[in-house]
Design a protein around this motif. Structure first.
Motif, mmCIF file in Angstrom:
data_model
loop_
_atom_site.group_PDB
_atom_site.id
_atom_site.type_symbol
_atom_site.label_atom_id
_atom_site.label_comp_id
_atom_site.label_asym_id
_atom_site.label_seq_id
_atom_site.Cartn_x
_atom_site.Cartn_y
_atom_site.Cartn_z
ATOM 1 N N ARG A 20 72.796 106.168 -37.950
ATOM 2 C CA ARG A 20 73.676 105.278 -39.054
ATOM 3 C C ARG A 20 75.227 105.869 -38.896
ATOM 4 O O ARG A 20 76.034 105.315 -38.963
ATOM 5 C CB ARG A 20 73.198 105.600 -40.424
ATOM 6 C CG ARG A 20 71.827 104.892 -40.590
ATOM 7 C CD ARG A 20 71.156 105.214 -42.125
ATOM 8 N NE ARG A 20 70.015 104.695 -42.269
ATOM 9 C CZ ARG A 20 69.676 103.601 -42.472
ATOM 10 N NH1 ARG A 20 70.589 102.590 -42.760
ATOM 11 N NH2 ARG A 20 68.344 103.218 -42.612
ATOM 12 N N TYR A 39 76.858 104.626 -36.051
ATOM 13 C CA TYR A 39 77.072 103.126 -36.001
ATOM 14 C C TYR A 39 78.301 103.168 -36.917
ATOM 15 O O TYR A 39 79.328 102.400 -36.241
ATOM 16 C CB TYR A 39 76.051 102.624 -37.059
ATOM 17 C CG TYR A 39 76.552 101.198 -37.056
ATOM 18 C CD1 TYR A 39 76.330 100.183 -36.248
ATOM 19 C CD2 TYR A 39 76.770 100.579 -38.512
ATOM 20 C CE1 TYR A 39 76.820 98.832 -36.351
ATOM 21 C CE2 TYR A 39 77.185 99.617 -38.932
ATOM 22 C CZ TYR A 39 77.277 98.540 -37.691
ATOM 23 O OH TYR A 39 77.812 97.292 -38.051
ATOM 24 N N GLN A 40 78.702 103.999 -37.965
ATOM 25 C CA GLN A 40 79.867 104.149 -38.503
ATOM 26 C C GLN A 40 81.002 104.464 -37.597
ATOM 27 O O GLN A 40 82.157 103.914 -37.764
ATOM 28 C CB GLN A 40 79.896 104.895 -39.735
ATOM 29 C CG GLN A 40 78.809 104.590 -40.901
ATOM 30 C CD GLN A 40 78.796 105.716 -42.057
ATOM 31 O OE1 GLN A 40 79.222 106.633 -41.911
ATOM 32 N NE2 GLN A 40 78.034 105.047 -42.970
ATOM 33 N N CYS A 53 81.918 101.412 -35.315
ATOM 34 C CA CYS A 53 82.754 100.264 -35.914
ATOM 35 C C CYS A 53 84.228 100.553 -35.763
ATOM 36 O O CYS A 53 85.024 99.684 -36.103
ATOM 37 C CB CYS A 53 82.163 100.353 -37.421
ATOM 38 S SG CYS A 53 80.708 99.460 -37.626
ATOM 39 N N TRP A 59 78.520 100.428 -27.298
ATOM 40 C CA TRP A 59 77.673 99.544 -28.349
ATOM 41 C C TRP A 59 76.261 99.323 -27.887
ATOM 42 O O TRP A 59 75.381 99.553 -28.386
ATOM 43 C CB TRP A 59 78.260 98.104 -28.592
ATOM 44 C CG TRP A 59 79.302 98.437 -29.684
ATOM 45 C CD1 TRP A 59 80.686 98.055 -29.353
ATOM 46 C CD2 TRP A 59 79.134 98.654 -31.126
ATOM 47 N NE1 TRP A 59 81.493 98.144 -30.866
ATOM 48 C CE2 TRP A 59 80.481 98.390 -31.813
ATOM 49 C CE3 TRP A 59 77.918 98.812 -31.850
ATOM 50 C CZ2 TRP A 59 80.526 98.472 -32.988
ATOM 51 C CZ3 TRP A 59 78.203 99.141 -33.033
ATOM 52 C CH2 TRP A 59 79.357 98.709 -33.946
ATOM 53 N N GLU A 88 67.399 98.407 -38.061
ATOM 54 C CA GLU A 88 68.420 97.965 -38.471
ATOM 55 C C GLU A 88 69.392 98.145 -37.825
ATOM 56 O O GLU A 88 70.622 97.439 -37.621
ATOM 57 C CB GLU A 88 68.372 98.550 -40.154
ATOM 58 C CG GLU A 88 69.262 97.604 -40.945
ATOM 59 C CD GLU A 88 69.098 96.293 -41.126
ATOM 60 O OE1 GLU A 88 69.760 95.430 -41.220
ATOM 61 O OE2 GLU A 88 67.728 96.215 -41.011
ATOM 62 N N THR A 89 69.810 99.323 -37.476
ATOM 63 C CA THR A 89 71.227 99.872 -36.756
ATOM 64 C C THR A 89 71.075 98.982 -35.428
ATOM 65 O O THR A 89 72.155 98.386 -35.062
ATOM 66 C CB THR A 89 71.011 101.293 -36.576
ATOM 67 O OG1 THR A 89 71.133 101.890 -37.815
ATOM 68 C CG2 THR A 89 72.364 101.850 -35.928
ATOM 69 N N LYS A 127 69.812 96.388 -34.482
ATOM 70 C CA LYS A 127 70.049 94.798 -34.778
ATOM 71 C C LYS A 127 71.439 94.718 -34.835
ATOM 72 O O LYS A 127 72.150 93.679 -33.898
ATOM 73 C CB LYS A 127 69.426 94.263 -36.039
ATOM 74 C CG LYS A 127 69.468 92.891 -35.956
ATOM 75 C CD LYS A 127 68.955 92.363 -37.296
ATOM 76 C CE LYS A 127 67.556 92.346 -37.273
ATOM 77 N NZ LYS A 127 67.108 91.556 -38.664
ATOM 78 N N LYS A 128 72.299 95.494 -35.600
ATOM 79 C CA LYS A 128 73.808 95.368 -35.794
ATOM 80 C C LYS A 128 74.515 95.479 -34.685
ATOM 81 O O LYS A 128 75.500 95.063 -34.104
ATOM 82 C CB LYS A 128 74.143 96.350 -36.917
ATOM 83 C CG LYS A 128 74.002 96.150 -38.295
ATOM 84 C CD LYS A 128 74.145 97.286 -39.399
ATOM 85 C CE LYS A 128 73.667 97.066 -40.646
ATOM 86 N NZ LYS A 128 74.187 98.163 -41.451
ATOM 87 N N THR A 143 73.995 92.827 -32.062
ATOM 88 C CA THR A 143 74.703 91.533 -32.711
ATOM 89 C C THR A 143 76.157 91.715 -32.252
ATOM 90 O O THR A 143 76.917 90.618 -31.544
ATOM 91 C CB THR A 143 74.644 91.564 -33.935
ATOM 92 O OG1 THR A 143 73.258 91.477 -34.568
ATOM 93 C CG2 THR A 143 75.327 90.441 -34.554
ATOM 94 N N ARG A 144 76.429 92.953 -32.268
ATOM 95 C CA ARG A 144 77.763 93.238 -31.699
ATOM 96 C C ARG A 144 78.188 92.957 -30.019
ATOM 97 O O ARG A 144 79.098 92.082 -29.716
ATOM 98 C CB ARG A 144 78.491 94.730 -31.854
ATOM 99 C CG ARG A 144 78.639 95.140 -33.126
ATOM 100 C CD ARG A 144 80.014 94.419 -33.698
ATOM 101 N NE ARG A 144 80.431 95.082 -34.872
ATOM 102 C CZ ARG A 144 81.479 95.744 -35.212
ATOM 103 N NH1 ARG A 144 82.342 95.772 -34.329
ATOM 104 N NH2 ARG A 144 81.866 96.379 -36.383
#
Length: 1182
Positions: free
Chosen positions: A572, A575-576, A579, A587, A601-602, A604-605, A608-609
């Motif tokens: 997490r 991921y921050q 960003c 990525w 969850e991470t 998937k984000k 998606t990027r």
């Protein structure tokens, strides 16, 4: 701006002028009657040059650096080389006041008190021009086109390169403002040439080339002696009676003093392409200064304001790279920027600007307030409603109206101050002192809050976004990070000159120093990369860096700190960091790491990027399975590994989770068949076969067809092997497969045969069809490949395929223009309709194309077809009618062929008697309708011509009369008219030799018979030769009732003995003809012949009475005297008795046409066939 003295020297006499070598390495001074050459780097006097006898007033260096010139009070000009050698000297009538080289052509202008001269190396003489006043100064334009001359009378004269005056500028002061120095601006950015003028009316003025003044005069308050531009034209230097050199902007705004002297400054120049200035004084002092322009700027987030050209402020948006220039027209001393406010300190006032709108991208500023007061301060800070002035230890808070609202006195010197945000009017300031104290001051509070105290002086400060941490750079270049609440030192890093926290991430800061940029996340080790300058801001992935005089936004990927979090499986947090700004590769790495860690969850984000739909589908499928209650993490991880290409690890996990089938599917989908076999070991043979089939499919897909065929054969998939081999044209492979297959395997064998046909190997296809016993396909194969002989042979053995052979054969013949053969093939196949249609079309074509011989042949064939069809009782009457009609037409066209050739072609191949007989035959036959293509005109024309030639004048006259009543072609008209006239000179009778005889009743018939081709007396039809069309000596007879054709022939063949005729007749019979020959002299027929008695008839009867014979008469006949037309049923045979046995007659056994034997033999020799039915002489069939 400040001036630093680099070196200084003193000459014995006044320094009137100086010049730099264009590369800046040497300095030439005019001092007394000598030239002094200095090294600019350290002020060493390299060499004095002697050549003038009096004071040297001026010196100038050529732009190309090859030579320089000096002018003296001794009225002479000397040209020197760059090697310091004098090469040329010329004189004027007065002392030389100034010299200047053209920057382009290197032409030298030398000016004296009364005239000026122009000299160039290619000229032998100096061209001189008179002047109305004393010239004190001169200057060439940048492009070398014009020379400006400054006069003692205050006038400026602008001349072209030939010395002609183009513009004369008369200034208001006149002789009260004598010009002392002029110079054209060297700036390339200006659209017009700008001339700067300094006069002893103590003014500075600017003019365009046209003579138009730019702006107003600038008052100087001293007498200027020298004026010069910086290399790029951005600044002006002025020196004179005020004993100092002043720096001005290009617009004439004074910026400051370069160096104060003890006497008048006579000359000052800028070293080319540098910030070094040299000054020459009346007392002989030479001073060399370096000008240092300090950076005046301010930064707030992504807006950076800085000073440009000393009097302008440029505000730059660091993200969009937009810039806006604010012209202050005065020296800018300090700049402060905060949110939508901009404060600019000028020498006598402070201007406060605000943005037009609240848009974060808006770059339009307007003046909000002016504080017209002079302030002395070290630092300037702007807030929403206040400005903060820092003076040594004191801070003053002023409102925008200039009212001092608050003041704070510090214990030590203030080293750093920064606004850290807050509500308008209550902003917080972060202040760092020299004694190490760090304070927080609120604008609306009198009390300063001490955050912490450290031992070393503060150089730079920043507070984290959440106000929990404080970063300090001290005077020892150490970056220290404190927890504000506990005052605990969290960590420290060396080699730092500035520091900034990331405004979007609490745990990230960067600091610069030692040529490196250092990024630190949390407590992880520092990540370094090369970067020159000072870090002043850190926003997301952008680091704002100040280097020299420019600010830049550096995009720095946050890869290193992200990987530091990934190493600790802190997905997490990683991921921050990502960003803030990392590369696509980073990525993807984050996404894969999170996926392997089952942090969906991470992952998937992150996927998606990078827009990786494949992995997103995998994650969605895993999430769906989890919703359905699946909890086997090994299975999920196996799917992840298989997607990542870690197939062996995935297979192990599949096996561990009890899903070996998934591992097998994975290997086969990936075409890793060897691995799949290893995974299977010695398992189920069905599985192995399935694997081989899949491997073959893959080999086929990757364009390895040979391998695929072998695999398909080994797996028993013959159909696919045949398909590939056929598509690639591998006949040998197909032969092997076809011969190995059992005949019961019909489908693959049929496929083989299909490909053999397609690949033009009919032999192998036939072999394959025979193997499976498919005769019908074999027939079709022979037909398709046009192997007609094999097809006919097969048809003989298997008559049921007759239609399948002959119909395509006939169609093929027709397509290849072999219509006659096609017609026969249709006939043979039993397709009478098609046969008749083909013949009808052929006949029609032949008639239309005037091929009447062919038309006769086709009509004969058509009649025989109709006769064949007439065997069907249902069609008998119709077909027999057609038979007789077509036989009649065949005879007509056969005869008309000779007429057509006679009339259309220049030469005739027929005897006149033959043409005469044919035309009579046709006229007698054409009693009703005339068939298509037959011309009555041609027939009558032929008859007329031949009758006249043969002596049948009566008949010729009749023919010409008939022609007069018909429409005749133009080509015949002249001949017909002439013939009609000439025939009248002939007797009105016909030659008796031409009159035809009836062999039944011995009656001479007229040449023109109204009854047609029958006797006018006995009505017996004439029998004509099919070649000469003479009446043959034959009489047709009929059989009595009850006598069959076979019996009649047998009775005739009995050959009853007759003594008078024993040795006179000889019969010659062959396959092609029957011939009767008379070997001895003609003997009249005896009265005892029973047939002769039958020839009698009732005289004068209108009806034709045929000759009918009984058995006894038949028995008395000789076979040699009788010709029989043996028609096929349903027709009866026809019998003809020769009444002149000595004249031989031949009958074609196919068409039953009669010929004189000699004619027939000749025609057969010519055509190798019957001229009527075209039966070949070697054809045994009738």
């Amino acid at each position: 701006m400040r001036a630093v003295l680099t070196w200084r020297d003193k000459a014995e006499q006044c320094v009137y002028d100086l010049a730099f070598k264009p590369d800046g390495t040497q300095l030439i001074l005019a001092a007394g009657n000598r030239l002094l050459v200095y090294d600019t780097s350290d002020g060493t006097l390299l060499q004095p040059l002697k050549g003038h006898r009096d004071t040297v007033y001026c010196v100038a260096y050529a732009k190309d650096g090859k030579r320089f010139a000096s002018g003296s009070a001794d009225k002479s000009v000397i040209i020197w080389t760059s090697k310091l050698e004098g090469i040329l000297k010329y004189t004027h009538n007065d002392s030389i006041q100034c010299v200047s080289y053209n920057p382009v052509t290197h032409q030298l202008a030398s000016c004296s008190s009364s005239d000026f001269g122009l000299w160039s190396p290619e000229q032998k003489s100096v061209s001189k021009h008179k002047s109305s006043s004393k010239i004190t100064c001169c200057s060439w334009t940048n492009d070398g086109q014009y020379l400006a001359l400054g006069m003692l009378s205050g006038v400026i004269s602008i001349r072209n390169r030939n010395g002609e005056e183009k513009v004369k500028i008369e200034r208001p002061g006149g002789s009260l403002s004598p010009l002392w120095s002029i110079c054209w601006s060297p700036s390339r950015e200006e659209h017009n040439d700008i001339l700067a003028v300094a006069d002893w009316g103590q003014k500075l003025s600017f003019y365009q080339l046209s003579g138009k003044q730019i702006g107003k005069d600038r008052s100087l308050n001293f007498d200027p002696c020298c004026l010069s531009y910086f290399t790029k034209g951005e600044y002006i230097l002025l020196g004179g009676s005020d004993k100092q050199v002043s720096l001005f902007t290009k617009d004439g705004v004074r910026l400051g003093t370069v160096g104060e002297q003890n006497s008048w400054v006579w000359t000052c120049k800028v070293k080319p392409d540098s910030n070094y200035v040299v000054v020459g004084c009346q007392d002989g002092t030479i001073s060399f200064y370096q000008l240092i322009f300090s950076t005046v700027h301010g930064l707030y987030k992504d807006r950076y304001a800085y000073r440009d050209s000393m009097t302008d402020v440029i505000v730059q948006h660091l993200i969009t790279e937009q810039k806006v220039r604010i012209k202050c027209k005065e020296l800018v001393k300090k700049i402060a920027i905060y949110k939508n406010r901009l404060a600019i300190q000028l020498p006598e006032k402070i201007l406060i600007y605000e943005l037009y709108s609240g848009d974060s991208l808006d770059m339009r500023y307007r003046v909000k307030e002016k504080i017209v007061r002079k302030f002395e301060c070290n630092l300037l800070v702007a807030c929403a409603d206040h400005i903060i002035l820092c003076q040594e230890k004191r801070l003053q808070c002023l409102s925008f109206s200039g009212v001092k609202e608050r003041e704070w006195q510090m214990e030590s010197l203030i080293r750093y101050i920064k606004v850290i945000g807050g509500p308008p009017g209550r902003e917080g300031l972060l202040v760092g002192l020299k004694n190490g104290q760090i304070l927080k001051i609120f604008v609306d509070s009198l009390f300063a809050i001490v955050l912490l105290k450290q031992a070393t002086a503060v150089r730079c400060l920043d507070m984290s976004a959440s106000r929990n941490k404080l970063a300090v750079v001290d005077e020892n270049d150490t970056c220290l990070v404190y927890d504000i609440h506990t005052k605990e030192l969290l960590f420290q890093e060396p080699n730092a000159n500035s520091v900034a926290w990331n405004t979007q991430c609490e745990d990230m800061l960067c600091f610069s120093g030692g040529g490196y940029l250092n990024i630190k996340a949390s407590t992880f080790p520092v990540h370094q990369q090369k970067l020159q300058g000072f870090v002043v801001g850190y926003n997301g992935s952008r680091i704002f860096c100040l280097h020299a005089f420019s600010m830049s936004a550096v995009e720095v990927p946050q890869s290193a700190p992200m990987y530091q979090y990934l190493d600790r499986k802190m997905f997490r947090e990683a991921y921050q960091i990502a960003c803030l700004g990392v590369t696509d590769t980073d990525w993807r790495e984050l996404a894969l790491e999170a996926l392997e860690g089952l942090e969906f969850e991470t992952a998937k984000k992150a996927f998606t990027r990078v827009q990786d739909l494949r992995y997103l589908e995998l994650i969605n499928s895993i999430e769906e399975r989890k919703k359905r209650g699946e909890t086997n993490n090994d299975l999920f991880l196996a799917d992840v590994f298989s997607y990542q290409g870690k197939f062996h690890e995935a297979a192990k996990l599949y096996k561990r989770s009890g899903h070996e089938n998934l591992a097998l599917d994975m290997y086969t989908d990936l075409r890793m068949f060897e691995y799949a076999k290893d995974f299977l070991g010695s398992g189920d043979p069905k599985e192995t076969k399935m694997l081989i089939t899949k491997q073959a499919d893959w080999a086929r897909n990757i364009n390895e067809p040979k391998a695929a065929v072998e695999m398909y054969i080994s797996a028993g998939e013959h159909g696919k092997a045949i398909e590939i081999s056929g598509d690639h044209g591998w006949v040998d492979t197909l032969i092997d497969i076809a011969r190995k297959l059992d005949k019961a395997e019909r489908e693959p064998l049929l496929m083989c045969a299909h490909y053999f046909k397609k690949l033009d190997n009919p032999g192998y296809a036939a072999e394959t069809y025979l193997k499976i016993g498919d005769l019908k396909s074999l027939v079709h194969l022979h037909v398709d490949t046009q192997r007609w002989d094999e097809a006919f042979a097969l048809g003989e053995k298997h008559p049921e395929f007759k239609d399948d052979i002959y119909v395509p054969y006939a169609q093929w013949l027709a397509e290849n223009d072999r219509f006659e053969e096609a017609q026969k093939a249709f006939h043979k196949a039993g397709r009478q309709g098609e046969a008749v249609r083909v013949l009808e079309q052929l006949t029609h074509n032949a008639v239309v194309e005037s091929r009447f011989n062919d038309a006769a042949y086709y009509y004969w064939m058509l009649s025989m077809q109709c006769l064949d069809i007439a065997q069907d009782p249902a069609q008998k009457d119709v077909m027999l009618g057609k038979f007789h009609h077509f036989q009649h037409l065949a005879e007509l066209y056969h005869g008309y062929h000779a007429i057509q050739r006679y009339t259309e072609e220049p030469f005739s191949f027929h005897l006149p008697e033959t043409l005469f007989n044919i035309s009579r035959f046709l006229l007698h036959s054409l009693t009703k309708d005339t068939p298509l293509g037959i011309s009555k005109v041609n027939t009558l024309f032929t008859l007329a011509k031949q009758s006249k030639a043969l002596g049948a004048y009566k008949l010729a006259r009749h023919a010409y009369d008939k022609l007069q009543g018909l429409q005749t072609p133009a080509r015949f008209q002249k001949s017909i008219e002439l013939g009609s006239l000439t025939i009248r000179s002939k007797p009105f009778q016909d030659s008796e030799e031409l009159v035809p005889l009836c062999y039944r009743c011995s009656t001479n018939n007229p040449l023109l018979n109204n009854l047609g081709n029958v006797c006018i007396n006995c009505r017996q039809p004439f029998v004509f030769s099919a070649s000469s069309y003479e009446v043959l000596h034959l009489v047709e007879f009929y059989l009595e009732e009850g006598i069959t054709d076979e019996e009649a022939v047998s009775l005739i063949d009995l050959e009853a003995p007759r003594h008078k005729r024993e040795n006179k007749w000889q019969e010659i019979a062959s396959n092609t003809s029957q011939t009767l020959r008379l070997d001895e002299t003609l003997d009249s027929m005896g009265d005892d012949d029973p047939f002769t008695a039958k020839l009698s008839f009732e005289q004068g009867g209108l009806e034709f009475v045929p000759v009918v014979v009984s058995r006894s008469v038949l028995r008395s006949m000789s076979r040699r005297d009788v010709l029989v037309k043996r028609w096929p049923p349903p027709l009866r045979w026809q019998y003809f008795r020769s009444l002149l046995p000595d004249a031989s007659i031949t009958m074609c056994p196919s068409c039953f046409q009669m010929f004189h034997s000699e004619d027939y033999e000749l025609l057969v020799l010519q055509h190798t066939c019957c001229p009527y039915c075209r039966r070949r002489i070697d054809d045994p069939s009738p």
